[in-house]
Enzyme design. Structure first.
Site, mmCIF file in Angstrom:
data_model
loop_
_atom_site.group_PDB
_atom_site.id
_atom_site.type_symbol
_atom_site.label_atom_id
_atom_site.label_comp_id
_atom_site.label_asym_id
_atom_site.label_seq_id
_atom_site.Cartn_x
_atom_site.Cartn_y
_atom_site.Cartn_z
ATOM 1 N N GLU A 155 0.789 -0.748 0.171
ATOM 2 C CA GLU A 155 0.046 -0.084 -0.222
ATOM 3 C C GLU A 155 0.652 1.377 -0.057
ATOM 4 O OE1 GLU A 155 -4.118 0.541 0.037
ATOM 5 O OE2 GLU A 155 -2.905 -1.972 -1.159
ATOM 6 N N SER A 157 -57.438 -24.812 24.755
ATOM 7 C CA SER A 157 -57.893 -25.767 25.772
ATOM 8 C C SER A 157 -56.256 -25.610 26.413
ATOM 9 C CB SER A 157 -57.463 -26.692 24.860
ATOM 10 O OG SER A 157 -58.770 -27.006 24.599
#
Length: 849
Positions: A106, A493
């Site tokens: 870089e 139920s």
């Protein structure tokens, strides 16, 4: 001498020339003026930009946003909250060769320049001019840090100017190592990774200190184009870039040619460290995220690296997620194949597949993963279909789409007209991977379909209230609505155990006889309310145990009629129901909506021996320095014996006095365990619900292979399916249904749709938990009774069974002494119903099971 009128003297012409202005001079003056104004403007703009530059001093105390981590009950990482997924590592912990690889790739003059690489700028400019395009950049590492940390990513001259000035300032205030420390922790390296540490984990499953030279060079090649050179997606391109980095390292003298050649020959093994599966924990994490963000704010949660410890059990959470996915797919497939998702023209296939490929982050497709695939060929003879998923091809066999029934294969492009289901060329279908691909070929797929129904699962430790797993829907990415805590649905139920427990505390017993025969009530309308049994079978005299085991609706209504609606509502609230409840007899059939978490916590009262615990999710929160910000201590329940220290108020109960030991007081702010019913009542109810699993509507849960208690629930037209059950150490509830209420269709009852999800989850959840029986407290006794009459029976006599009772409530007489009469049947009953039974504005009957 006379002069003509048309002539001028020489002196006059000279005067006129002096009065006129030369065009050249005018141009010079104008340009000079404009230049001066421009210079002033530029200087003004320059000083404006200069004055508006951010301070670089704060970089000396670099604290980037770091991940807040979420841990499960065993300390394992189960989730993360972050803006950028980053783990900061000191520069002295980063291998020197890795630093040199980044510098070589870089910014080769990094150690020589003072922020700007002038030679690099000239070199890049020449190359760009010669190639007539931007082929090479000249930003230094220092400039990249300035842009990343202090500036916006806008592409303007002003930003480049600021970047240059800031780079110079940074070099004056920070050392080279300090700049590298920021750069290597800040940079984005693909795969959602910020910084070299997370990148090393994401690609190679290693800490940054464990990387070899080949891996270091590959990481250093990523900043230029993380996606293009991703070793996960494009390994060959990544190798080319790796080779470039290694040659740059040789040129800069960081490695020898032999070392570089060895690194190039070193095999690259892509082995991503196991990532946190936020997908399977999404609803749980979102629930705690809302709490944490409200308490600590977004910055602290997303940027300051909190350590959040929770009650979640990672294996249970995974099991809950997979049980929901599998269960909903089974429910959905029972309704049939809905057809292709859409149809593509032949010219659109490549673009569609490219988008699919971009979403695939693995080299080979994983077994069980689902993708959208395109039909590219069909074989009407074998019935096999060629499917393209991204850049890969595979086969969808006729066997692997058998659940879809008769599907016609058409060797033509586009949607086909006519009846029935078609798969034509260009059909887009959902497929799951049965066999992974090799070199992007040879995968075997199975036809899949995304369920339209939803489900929720919540599991908690009944002794503490700690929530161990929670799933609020099929796919959090498509719906963030958490049905486990936000959806209020009719429980059917599954609400009945509350009514039965209230009845036990009113003096009724598991052996109390009720008449299961058709009954009707005045609803205040033209038509009377006639509750019905789910199976339309009426059994005559039955015990409460048989009624709950077979989920007999008529008996539930009669029980509620006898104990009183207001009493039952107060009792439900005492157990932990906070939602509004209907003040009429339909409450017995679960006509009032509750959340899955609400109802599951009620069942936790039965499992814990009578204690109501508050569900909680977070046990401790620490900051990044280890300081405790909050901590929750779970309540400690006593072991039951014949001693007692806290008496339960049973209201107007006529049951014998029973008592419960008090729980150990938790720390301030921690959840409490409140004794709300007696351990005797809790045990009898548990014993009754064991029968539901052993021989009733919940028999699918028997597959767990250990003592289980639970209850199913199904609402009218099968719009809601429930199963809530427990073992002594864990209680879990499951709900299944559509967000926009409609029937689940065939197989949509609680026993068929919800119980299988519950069972699959619990089989995994209790795999490492010792088997325990439900232990009766001291004030529970067992007696031999006649199951038809509810009275005492001789051992060995016909119909004799063992029944459990709270001491003092067992029958006193034998069958020969008197004939049993169903509870609530007396002279006054025939004269008319009590006033509170006459209901106003009663909804249509709920025939639930």
């Amino acid at each position: 001498m006379t002069l003509s009128s048309g002539s001028q003297s020489p002196s006059s012409r000279n005067i006129n020339r002096r009065k006129g202005k030369s065009p050249l001079k005018i141009a010079v003056v104008v340009l000079a003026t404009l230049g001066f104004i421009g210079l002033l403007g530029f200087l003004g703009y320059f000083f404006f930009l200069y004055a508006s530059l951010p301070k670089v001093d704060r970089l000396a105390d670099y604290k980037p946003p770091i991940v807040s981590q979420v841990f499960g009950d065993d300390g394992s990482l189960v989730g993360e909250f972050y803006l950028e997924r980053r783990t900061v590592v000191p520069v002295d912990k980063i291998p020197r060769k890795l630093i040199q690889a980044f510098v070589a790739a870089e910014d080769s003059n990094f150690y020589q320049h003072r922020g700007l690489d002038y030679l690099g700028i000239v070199r890049a400019a020449v190359k760009n001019v010669l190639s007539l395009r931007k082929k090479e950049g000249a930003s230094t590492i220092t400039q990249q840090v300035a842009k990343s940390m202090l500036l916006t990513p806008e592409k303007k001259f002003s930003r480049k100017f600021k970047e240059a000035v800031l780079a110079k300032r940074m070099e004056e205030r920070l050392s080279k190592d300090e700049i590298l420390y920021i750069y290597l922790n800040q940079i984005y390296l693909g795969a959602g990774s910020y910084g070299v540490q997370v990148a090393a984990e994401s690609y190679f499953g290693k800490s940054v200190e464990q990387l070899n030279l080949a891996e270091m060079a590959m990481l250093a090649g990523l900043p230029k184009a993380p996606n293009t050179y991703s070793p996960i997606k494009h390994l060959e391109r990544a190798r080319e870039r790796q080779s470039y980095v290694l040659e740059r390292m040789v040129k800069e003298g960081y490695v020898t040619q032999a070392e570089a050649d060895h690194a190039k020959a070193t095999p690259i093994v892509i082995r991503p460290m196991k990532k946190v599966n936020n997908e399977q924990s999404a609803y749980f994490l979102e629930h705690i995220r809302i709490q944490l963000e409200e308490k600590y704010g977004m910055d602290k949660l997303y940027k300051e690296g909190l350590r959040i410890h929770t009650t979640m059990n990672a294996e249970m959470q995974k099991g809950a997620f997979e049980a929901v996915v599998n269960g909903l797919k089974n429910v959905d497939k029972r309704q049939g194949f809905r057809g292709a998702l859409k149809y593509l023209a032949e010219t659109d296939v490549d673009d569609f597949c490219k988008k699919v490929e971009d979403g695939i982050d693995t080299a080979a497709l994983k077994v069980g993963a689902t993708f959208q695939g395109v039909v590219t060929a069909v074989d009407p003879v074998s019935g096999d279909v060629t499917i393209r998923v991204g850049e890969r091809t595979g086969t969808l066999t006729r066997k692997n789409m058998g659940w879809a029934g008769k599907v016609q294969l058409v060797n033509a492009w586009g949607k086909q007209e006519g009846k029935g289901k078609f798969l034509s060329l260009g059909s887009v279908v959902l497929v799951s991977v049965a066999t992974p691909d090799v070199d992007r070929k040879g995968a075997v797929f199975a036809l899949d379909q995304e369920p339209e129904a939803q489900a929720a699962v919540v599991a908690m430790d009944p002794r503490t209230g700690g929530v161990k797993a929670m799933v609020g829907g099929y796919d959090f990415r498509k719906s963030q609505f958490n049905r486990a805590v936000q959806a209020k649905r009719n429980p059917g139920s599954s609400f009945k155990p509350i009514i039965y427990a209230a009845a036990l505390d009113k003096g009724l017993t598991a052996a109390t006889i009720f008449d299961d025969s058709p009954v009707e009530y005045d609803s205040g309308k033209d038509k009377a309310w006639k509750p019905k049994n789910y199976d339309n079978i009426y059994r005559g005299n039955v015990t409460m145990r048989e009624a709950l085991t077979n989920s007999i609706n008529i008996v539930s209504v009669r029980i509620l009629e006898q104990i009183g609606v207001d009493y039952a509502i107060d009792y439900a609230k005492k157990l932990g129901i906070s939602s509004p409840l209907a003040a009429n007899l339909t409450l017995a059939l679960g006509s009032s909506s509750v959340t899955p978490l609400e109802l599951t916590s009620v069942y936790g009262v039965f499992a814990s021996g009578g204690y109501r615990t508050t569900p909680y999710f977070i046990t401790k929160v620490e900051d990044s320095d280890g300081r405790i910000l909050e901590e929750t201590a779970p309540p400690v329940l006593p072991s039951f014996d014949n001693q007692s220290s806290a008496t339960i108020d049973a209201g107007d109960s006529v049951a014998p006095s029973v008592s419960v030991p008090a729980a150990t007081a938790p720390a301030t702010g921690s959840p409490a365990a409140v004794p709300v019913i007696s351990p005797e009542t809790a045990f009898v109810m548990t014993n009754l619900m064991e029968s539901v699993v052993a021989s009733g509507t919940g028999q699918r849960a028997r597959a767990l292979g250990r003592p289980v208690a639970g209850k199913t629930g199904t609402t009218n037209d099968m719009k809601d399916a429930w199963f809530i059950g427990f073992v002594p150490q864990l209680v879990a509830g499951v709900w299944v249904g559509y967000d926009q209420e409609k029937s689940l269709g065939a197989g949509g009852s609680g026993g068929q749709a919800a119980a299988p999800i519950w069972t699959e989850f619990m089989q995994r959840a209790v795999a490492g938990i010792p088997t325990q029986r439900f232990t009766p407290p001291g004030n529970v006794t067992f007696a031999t009774i006649n199951a038809r009459t509810g009275r005492l029976a001789r051992d060995g006599s016909e119909g004799a069974i063992q029944e459990c009772f709270i001491v003092g409530t067992e029958p006193k007489g034998y069958d020969s002494e008197a004939e049993a009469k169903p509870a609530g049947q007396n002279a006054s009953d025939s004269d008319g119903l009590p006033e509170w039974v006459r209901m106003k504005r009663l909804p249509r009957p709920s025939e639930r099971r």
